[in-house]
Write a protein that holds these residues in place. Structure first.
Motif, PDB file in Angstrom:
ATOM      1  N   GLY A 135      66.457  62.774  53.755  1.00 42.44           N
ATOM      2  CA  GLY A 135      66.385  61.413  53.253  1.00 42.44           C
ATOM      3  C   GLY A 135      64.988  60.873  53.053  1.00 42.44           C
ATOM      4  O   GLY A 135      64.817  59.676  52.808  1.00 42.44           O
ATOM      5  N   ASN A 136      63.979  61.732  53.115  1.00 43.43           N
ATOM      6  CA  ASN A 136      62.596  61.295  52.864  1.00 43.43           C
ATOM      7  C   ASN A 136      62.385  61.214  51.357  1.00 43.43           C
ATOM      8  O   ASN A 136      62.044  62.204  50.707  1.00 43.43           O
ATOM      9  CB  ASN A 136      61.609  62.272  53.499  1.00 43.43           C
ATOM     10  CG  ASN A 136      60.160  61.817  53.349  1.00 43.43           C
ATOM     11  OD1 ASN A 136      59.870  60.806  52.691  1.00 43.43           O
ATOM     12  ND2 ASN A 136      59.240  62.551  53.956  1.00 43.43           N
ATOM     13  N   LEU A 137      62.549  60.032  50.791  1.00 38.85           N
ATOM     14  CA  LEU A 137      62.480  59.881  49.339  1.00 38.85           C
ATOM     15  C   LEU A 137      61.069  60.017  48.798  1.00 38.85           C
ATOM     16  O   LEU A 137      60.881  60.137  47.583  1.00 38.85           O
ATOM     17  CB  LEU A 137      63.066  58.522  48.930  1.00 38.85           C
ATOM     18  CG  LEU A 137      64.515  58.254  49.352  1.00 38.85           C
ATOM     19  CD1 LEU A 137      65.049  57.026  48.630  1.00 38.85           C
ATOM     20  CD2 LEU A 137      65.419  59.449  49.082  1.00 38.85           C
ATOM     21  N   LYS A 138      60.072  60.026  49.678  1.00 36.61           N
ATOM     22  CA  LYS A 138      58.693  60.223  49.218  1.00 36.61           C
ATOM     23  C   LYS A 138      58.425  61.679  48.862  1.00 36.61           C
ATOM     24  O   LYS A 138      57.419  61.991  48.227  1.00 36.61           O
ATOM     25  CB  LYS A 138      57.711  59.755  50.299  1.00 36.61           C
ATOM     26  CG  LYS A 138      57.770  58.259  50.586  1.00 36.61           C
ATOM     27  CD  LYS A 138      56.786  57.864  51.677  1.00 36.61           C
ATOM     28  CE  LYS A 138      56.873  56.369  51.963  1.00 36.61           C
ATOM     29  NZ  LYS A 138      55.936  55.947  53.041  1.00 36.61           N
ATOM     30  N   GLU A 139      59.315  62.556  49.301  1.00 42.09           N
ATOM     31  CA  GLU A 139      59.138  63.996  49.061  1.00 42.09           C
ATOM     32  C   GLU A 139      60.060  64.511  47.967  1.00 42.09           C
ATOM     33  O   GLU A 139      60.353  65.701  47.920  1.00 42.09           O
ATOM     34  CB  GLU A 139      59.380  64.769  50.367  1.00 42.09           C
ATOM     35  CG  GLU A 139      58.417  64.418  51.489  1.00 42.09           C
ATOM     36  CD  GLU A 139      56.969  64.750  51.134  1.00 42.09           C
ATOM     37  OE1 GLU A 139      56.745  65.766  50.455  1.00 42.09           O
ATOM     38  OE2 GLU A 139      56.076  63.964  51.517  1.00 42.09           O
ATOM     39  N   GLY A 140      60.527  63.637  47.081  1.00 39.79           N
ATOM     40  CA  GLY A 140      61.358  64.070  45.972  1.00 39.79           C
ATOM     41  C   GLY A 140      60.562  64.850  44.939  1.00 39.79           C
ATOM     42  O   GLY A 140      59.326  64.826  44.918  1.00 39.79           O
ATOM     43  N   LYS A 141      61.273  65.548  44.059  1.00 40.21           N
ATOM     44  CA  LYS A 141      60.613  66.380  43.047  1.00 40.21           C
ATOM     45  C   LYS A 141      61.485  66.482  41.801  1.00 40.21           C
ATOM     46  O   LYS A 141      62.700  66.672  41.896  1.00 40.21           O
ATOM     47  CB  LYS A 141      60.352  67.782  43.615  1.00 40.21           C
ATOM     48  CG  LYS A 141      59.654  68.717  42.641  1.00 40.21           C
ATOM     49  CD  LYS A 141      59.475  70.107  43.258  1.00 40.21           C
ATOM     50  CE  LYS A 141      58.806  71.058  42.259  1.00 40.21           C
ATOM     51  NZ  LYS A 141      58.657  72.429  42.831  1.00 40.21           N
ATOM     52  N   ILE A 142      60.861  66.333  40.636  1.00 44.13           N
ATOM     53  CA  ILE A 142      61.545  66.611  39.369  1.00 44.13           C
ATOM     54  C   ILE A 142      61.614  68.125  39.212  1.00 44.13           C
ATOM     55  O   ILE A 142      60.591  68.796  39.108  1.00 44.13           O
ATOM     56  CB  ILE A 142      60.809  65.987  38.171  1.00 44.13           C
ATOM     57  CG1 ILE A 142      60.702  64.464  38.316  1.00 44.13           C
ATOM     58  CG2 ILE A 142      61.521  66.352  36.862  1.00 44.13           C
ATOM     59  CD1 ILE A 142      62.011  63.734  38.212  1.00 44.13           C
ATOM     60  N   VAL A 143      62.835  68.670  39.215  1.00 42.10           N
ATOM     61  CA  VAL A 143      62.978  70.126  39.164  1.00 42.10           C
ATOM     62  C   VAL A 143      63.293  70.631  37.766  1.00 42.10           C
ATOM     63  O   VAL A 143      63.097  71.824  37.476  1.00 42.10           O
ATOM     64  CB  VAL A 143      64.062  70.607  40.153  1.00 42.10           C
ATOM     65  CG1 VAL A 143      63.629  70.334  41.593  1.00 42.10           C
ATOM     66  CG2 VAL A 143      65.414  69.957  39.863  1.00 42.10           C
TER      67      VAL A 143
END
Length: 445
Positions: A135-143
């Protein structure tokens, strides 16, 4: 014991509206305040923070131990489920460049996925965004990114699908016309006025999850409108996709409050028909090179054939009963499922609602129906140590069409749709129409 509580999500839009005592910005079907001049509205359109409302009214989802209220604009509002406080506001446009997002993220073994519209140097595209499971939304990524077929008109994409090895994006004919959206800003029309129906085939994009590249084969189907996907899974060299479809997007325009009030008691045929969906199955063949017969899956009437450099998919109707907001046993996501649960209004336009279980293999149906009822999307909860796919309960948030201050939680036996119990409450104020609920299991008790 059942407890009921209700609070408005403390979005920026809510706080601004409360402070001003009136609507302060445009919503999906609500125009911006007339007090704003055209130049001011054009300036707001340059900044998604000012252009879009963060009124997160569509769904509540869980990522890790965190819970978020979501809408289709690029904002996620973290909610404390114990007291319904609004804790944090995440702008996915600032962090990941999304102008929109699906309010129905998919939880997979390696992350939580959603899709949204982004803008690149070559035009609009559909970006798949992955968040970590904690749930750490700061570590999202466009894949992955898939270009939109219309340079100035990306498709409306309320949800996506995912199998074990593929992501499935349905590019439907309903699209956001950037030119009409600009005109609507000038004329002070709501966002829905900027949606344009292209009477062209649906284009289904398949993205390989190993490489996050789009497969080269182009799949098309006859035009339809959709909002939700029941499930998608792989079966041999095929992807099976179950989705409720509509002939067009007129259902959206018929949801205006004035239209709903005008039609009450009348229910003209065109109006009633606009709310009737058809649960369809699509079978998408993979590895088609050199094959004459593209679909070899037994037990389906779906077909696929080459049409120029495209594969034309012909769908199969799974039931005659119009339904929406389908759900399955969560353990069957991306796997072959036998059962599906869904809700819907009276097919004839009467003041009643229903919830149905469908056995897709046999076509057998079980239905719960009641007058003056409107249900949110059904939520399947399995019994502890359940062995059968339908061994559990269906949870439903409901309102009464004749009493705006009445709400209740309805619990049905998922196997035969008989009522187990219900908890009712009479509230001090009107209860809003529910859309999508979120079940949070209690641990440690």
């Amino acid at each position: 014991m059942v407890k009921y509580s209700s609070r408005f999500v403390r979005s920026k839009t809510y706080e601004q509206n409360q402070a001003a005592g009136t609507i302060t910005r445009a919503e999906f079907g609500t125009p911006a305040p007339a007090s704003k001049g055209m130049f001011s509205r054009l300036l707001d359109a340059m900044d998604p923070e000012k252009m879009f409302s963060d009124n997160a009214l569509v769904s509540v989802i869980g990522i890790g131990e965190h819970h978020f209220a979501m809408c289709e604009t690029p904002f996620m509002l973290q909610i404390n489920p114990d007291n319904l406080d609004t804790k944090e506001r995440i702008n996915v446009n600032k962090r990941y460049g999304l102008m929109t997002q699906s309010p129905h993220p998919i939880v997979a073994s390696d992350g939580v996925y959603t899709v949204g519209q982004g803008v690149g140097v070559t035009g609009p595209k559909y970006n798949i965004l992955r968040f970590p499971l904690d749930g750490n939304l700061k570590e999202g990524k466009i894949v992955a990114s898939v270009p939109a077929r219309w340079r100035l008109s990306p498709a409306y994409m309320h949800s996506m699908a995912m199998t074990e090895n593929y992501a499935v994006l349905i590019e439907q004919p309903l699209a956001v016309s950037l030119s009409e959206l600009l005109s609507d800003i000038v004329s002070n029309a709501p966002f829905i006025a900027g949606l344009k129906w292209h009477n062209e085939p649906v284009l289904i994009h398949i993205v390989d999850r190993k490489t996050w590249k789009q497969v080269k084969t182009r799949y098309v189907a006859d035009p339809f409108f959709f909002m939700h996907i029941a499930n998608a899974y792989e079966d041999g060299e095929h992807i099976v996709l179950d989705v409720p479809t509509y002939k067009d997007s007129s259902i959206l325009h018929n949801m205006f409050i004035n239209t709903l009030r005008e039609q009450r008691g009348k229910n003209t045929q065109d109006y009633v028909d606009s709310f009737k969906s058809t649960l369809h199955r699509f079978v998408i063949p993979l590895n088609t090179k050199g094959k004459d017969k593209l679909i070899t899956l037994p037990g389906t009437s779906c077909t696929a054939s080459w049409s120029g450099n495209e594969i034309l998919l012909q769908r199969e109707k799974l039931t005659q009963i119009p339904l929406e907001n389908p759900c399955i046993n969560p353990k069957k996501r991306a796997l072959k499922h036998q059962y599906l649960w869904a809700m819907g209004p009276d097919p004839n336009g009467g003041d009643s609602g229903f919830v149905m279980k469908l056995d897709i293999a046999s076509g057998e149906k079980f239905m719960f129906m009641e007058d003056n009822i409107y249900c949110a999307a059904p939520e399947f909860v399995a019994k502890p140590e359940a062995t059968n796919e339908d061994d559990g309960v269906i949870l439903l948030q409901c309102i009464n069409s004749q009493d705006e201050n009445k709400a209740y939680l309805l619990v049905l036996n998922a196997s035969d749709m008989t009522e187990i119990c219900r908890a009712s409450v009479t509230t001090a104020s009107a209860v809003p129409m529910p859309l999508h609920g979120h079940y949070i299991p209690v641990t440690g008790q």
